[in-house]
Design an enzyme around this catalytic site. Structure first.
Site, PDB file in Angstrom:
ATOM      1  CG  HIS A 400      -1.823   1.192   1.307  1.00 25.61           C
ATOM      2  ND1 HIS A 400      -1.467   2.350   1.975  1.00 25.61           N
ATOM      3  CD2 HIS A 400      -3.053   1.422   0.789  1.00 25.61           C
ATOM      4  CE1 HIS A 400      -2.445   3.232   1.863  1.00 25.61           C
ATOM      5  NE2 HIS A 400      -3.423   2.694   1.158  1.00 25.61           N
ATOM      6  NE  ARG A 495     -17.448   4.409 -23.692  1.00 25.94           N
ATOM      7  CZ  ARG A 495     -16.135   4.175 -23.696  1.00 25.94           C
ATOM      8  NH1 ARG A 495     -15.353   4.839 -22.849  1.00 25.94           N
ATOM      9  NH2 ARG A 495     -15.600   3.304 -24.519  1.00 25.94           N
ATOM     10  NE  ARG A 542     -21.188   6.873 -27.173  1.00 26.11           N
ATOM     11  CZ  ARG A 542     -20.735   5.669 -26.807  1.00 26.11           C
ATOM     12  NH1 ARG A 542     -20.056   4.937 -27.667  1.00 26.11           N
ATOM     13  NH2 ARG A 542     -20.924   5.216 -25.580  1.00 26.11           N
ATOM     14  CD  GLU A 639     -21.894   3.010 -32.659  1.00 26.32           C
ATOM     15  OE1 GLU A 639     -21.257   2.391 -31.788  1.00 26.32           O
ATOM     16  OE2 GLU A 639     -22.524   4.052 -32.410  1.00 26.32           O
TER      17      GLU A 639
END
Length: 765
Positions: A400, A495, A542, A639
């Site tokens: 850690h 996105r 998008r 797409e």
């Protein structure tokens, strides 16, 4: 509603629903890497649990007005929220699906009650700044459905540990946007276990760094054990060094109770070499395969049972871009060495020693001190941020303390075995985080000078210049700074799904209830975080492309239709044309940003298959006062095979840019579901039909002056990138971890093209 997904139906792009651990376990499984079987209880399930039971309102009330700097109040609120989650019954429909998934796992491994590990998998654990590592919990050696359900609730509750609440508040993360998935996986009863980096995480050198200890891997990951350390030279294909450390303790399964216990390592094993040659051979082979599959250096966890290596986790190494070209170090001559350990995070700094033995002593760490402790914990992160450097008694270069130090950019020496006893309180020391040495005296600078040196080094070491832009994909607005730090030439895919889904409410509910302004504000606030960081570089936003099954988990989602295959259903532009008010809200957000001077936003429409959809979207934009091609660049995702085949018709309708979404384009062209384990092996973006479509679209767009790009997963695959650059694509947009690698590949291909052109010119002369 996807309450549960088996590993075979997950990939690395599924972090929003499966979290980092779950998504990568699915990715490894589908890549043929030996991974113990299991399933993920999705983040949607957690969201459904807190909303369906109504406890989300109680949680929000408890957090409202909380003073995180009041330690007692913070701890009380954390305990109250965790107790609320742990004592709230899981609704029957959710409980039934989890029971069915556990029973299916039992059948799969042919056991009445399979013993599992239950791990939290937060959907935001890879966000920038400091790590979420260790903020949620892991429960080992769990068997029987009652214990499984109990520990699932404990994992959900761990999202509200005091340290996790503090961290989110301090870094301005919205609690409601940080969801949690839960991984349920068959336990590997490890005789030995550890961590493997496929390159040196401190220097970036082409050396695999493998750490191993006896028993389960928890001791290595937590730093409680100082493990053996093996460095494997990948270039010369041989072990470069092997350091045997004294392993005092180990974690194992109690044969009587079945629970996980910590015991002393038997005397004959304490100083015995952990990794046999056969272990190293298996690990190196798997490490090479995993790095090749991801196209980037990886941080992995492993365990060995009955001589076989199993991979238990993989994630990109996130700190390589922050490594200075030439980290300063010291000549040992004429310097008094107090103690030695492992070089866990490079850098040379001085400071005042503060020894921390109890958590309530953390307040004594002031800016510029050297934090000395047995091993750091997630609770110490706020103090670690103030420190100039870290020194620990225990742990290796993957513990850690090492991981967080590298992320914070401060030097760290781990595994000294004696620092807390030999370094005296309030004395001045200098630590060399590259060599792993602590010196007497003050002559090494401070954290600020280290950061300044790093910045100057990075600036002077100019990035590779490529004609083809190398951009970055951004899924979460909070990750913008980390994405920008890659040196990307812009954002090829921003996105919106996470922005929408994180509200916990379906977008049309805002509109139906007259709260459109709230939805627009959510979008403006989130998009702003990205466009502001990247300004003036272009960001392609998008519009919404969430399938109906993702909406069903949200408030107001009960009216979503049931679709046999949501990926082929009412999503993308199809839905937004049918529900234009959602698209209007998105365009209003873009318009507000444009009015604020953010002219670097482009709009990208998903899943188009006919030009009329492009025309209708433009009309909706104009209806809110946003003029396509003038106020904002207008583009589309390619797409669907239909869009690729008739791209000239879309160009005629008016396009500024296109971007290939190869995930969907591949599925639709090859007629297969890449999440279906029966056919996933046939999924390949390198299929000749896909390549032919890509090349054809690039050629027609270039002739028309339309910019071309790619933002699908193939944009992070070197073999596809080479084909696209040779075809003349204008930009490649890759995942954050892959940007440096892709830039190198692009530069290499461009150089090759120039050399071939020069040779041809000479021959023509």
């Amino acid at each position: 509603m996807n309450y549960v997904k088996v590993f075979e139906k997950l990939g690395k792009e599924d972090i929003p629903i499966a979290g980092g651990k779950g998504a990568n376990l699915g990715e490894l499984t589908n890549a043929g890497i030996p991974v113990p079987p299991g399933f993920v209880i999705t983040s949607e399930t957690y969201n459904k649990f807190i909303t369906k039971t109504g406890i989300i309102n109680q949680i929000n009330d408890m957090l409202n007005g909380l003073d995180i700097n009041d330690t007692l109040e913070l701890q009380k609120v954390a305990d109250d929220i965790k107790n609320l989650i742990i004592t709230t019954d899981i609704p029957d429909d959710i409980q039934r699906v989890i029971i069915e998934a556990y029973n299916a796992l039992c059948l799969k491994v042919d056991l009445d009650e399979v013993v599992v590990a239950i791990r939290s998998s937060a959907t935001a654990e890879d966000l920038p700044d400091a790590s979420f590592a260790g903020q949620q919990e892991t429960y080992l050696n769990i068997s029987g459905i009652d214990d499984v359900l109990e520990n699932v609730r404990k994992c959900w509750a761990s999202l509200f540990e005091a340290r996790a609440i503090f961290y989110r508040e301090e870094n301005e993360f919205d609690h409601s946007k940080v969801l949690i998935a839960v991984v349920v996986q068959q336990m590997v009863d490890s005789e030995k276990a550890g961590v493997m980096f496929t390159v040196d995480p401190s220097t970036g050198a082409e050396e695999m760094l493998i750490e191993g200890a006896w028993g389960l891997g928890e001791g290595v990951v937590s730093g409680i054990v100082t493990p053996d350390t093996c460095r494997y030279d990948k270039i010369n294909d041989k072990v470069k060094s092997y350091l045997v450390n004294t392993k005092k303790t180990m974690f194992t399964k109690d044969s009587k109770t079945g629970s996980t216990i910590q015991i002393d390592v038997p005397d004959d094993l304490k100083d015995k070499k952990v990794l046999e040659d056969s272990d190293i051979e298996q690990l190196v082979t798997l490490g090479r395969r995993i790095q090749k599959h991801y196209g980037a250096p990886m941080d992995t966890e492993w365990g060995v049972e009955n001589g076989k290596v199993y991979m238990l986790q993989a994630r990109p190494i996130t700190t390589l871009d922050d490594i200075p070209e030439d980290t300063q170090s010291l000549d040992d001559e004429e310097r008094v060495i107090i103690t030695r350990g492992l070089g866990a995070s490079p850098g040379l700094v001085s400071g005042t020693v503060k020894v921390i033995k109890e958590l309530d002593e953390l307040d004594k760490i002031l800016d510029g001190d050297i934090l000395v402790t047995t091993m750091t914990t997630p609770d110490m992160v706020p103090a670690m941020k103030r420190a100039n450097g870290i020194v620990t008694d225990e742990g290796g270069v993957t513990c850690h303390a090492a991981i967080i130090s590298r992320e914070l950019g401060i030097p760290c020496v781990s595994g000294t075995g004696e620092a807390t006893s030999v370094l005296k309180e309030n004395t001045k020391v200098t630590i060399d985080g590259k060599k792993g040495i602590v010196y007497e005296g003050d002559f090494g600078g401070d954290k600020d000078s280290e950061e300044s040196t790093t910045t100057q080094t990075n600036v002077s070491a100019a990035p590779l210049i490529t004609v083809t832009d190398v951009k970055v994909n951004v899924s979460m607005a909070e990750a913008a700074k980390k994405a920008y730090a890659t040196g990307a030439d812009g954002v090829g895919l921003l996105r919106t799904e996470h922005m929408m889904l994180a509200t916990g409410t379906v977008p049309y509910k805002f509109i139906d209830e007259g709260r459109e302004d709230e939805l627009v504000k959510v979008l403006v606030d989130n998009i702003l975080k990205v466009v502001d960081v990247f300004y003036p570089k272009t960001v392609w936003y998008r519009t919404l492309d969430a399938p109906t099954d993702e909406f069903k988990t949200l408030e107001g989602g009960e009216n979503e239709p049931d679709e046999a295959n949501p990926m082929l259903g009412w999503r993308g532009i199809r839905r937004e044309i049918d529900q234009p008010d959602i698209l209007k809200a998105e365009f209003k957000a873009i318009k507000k940003l444009h009015e604020q001077g953010y002219t670097n936003v482009g709009v990208m429409l998903p899943l188009l298959h006919k030009p009329e959809e492009l025309r209708q979207a433009k009309e909706i934009a104009r209806s809110v006062g946003l003029e396509p091609h003038k106020d904002v660049d207008f583009g589309m995702m390619v797409e669907t095979p239909a869009a690729a085949i008739i791209i000239e018709d879309f160009i005629a309708e008016g396009l500024d840019f296109i971007s290939f979404g190869t995930n969907d384009l591949t599925q639709y062209t090859l007629a297969l579901d890449r999440n279906n384990e029966l056919v996933a092996k046939h999924y390949s973006e390198a299929h000749p039909a896909i390549i032919k479509l890509l090349k054809s679209v690039i050629k027609k767009c270039k002739a028309a002056g339309v910019t071309t790009s790619i933002c699908g997963q193939a944009g992070s695959k070197p073999e596809i990138v080479e084909i696209l650059v040779e075809a003349g694509i204008d930009s490649i947009s890759a995942n954050t971890d892959a940007v440096p690698t892709i830039r190198k590949i692009v530069a290499k291909v461009e150089k090759k093209i120039m050399l071939e052109a020069a040779k041809k010119a000479l021959m023509d002369d």
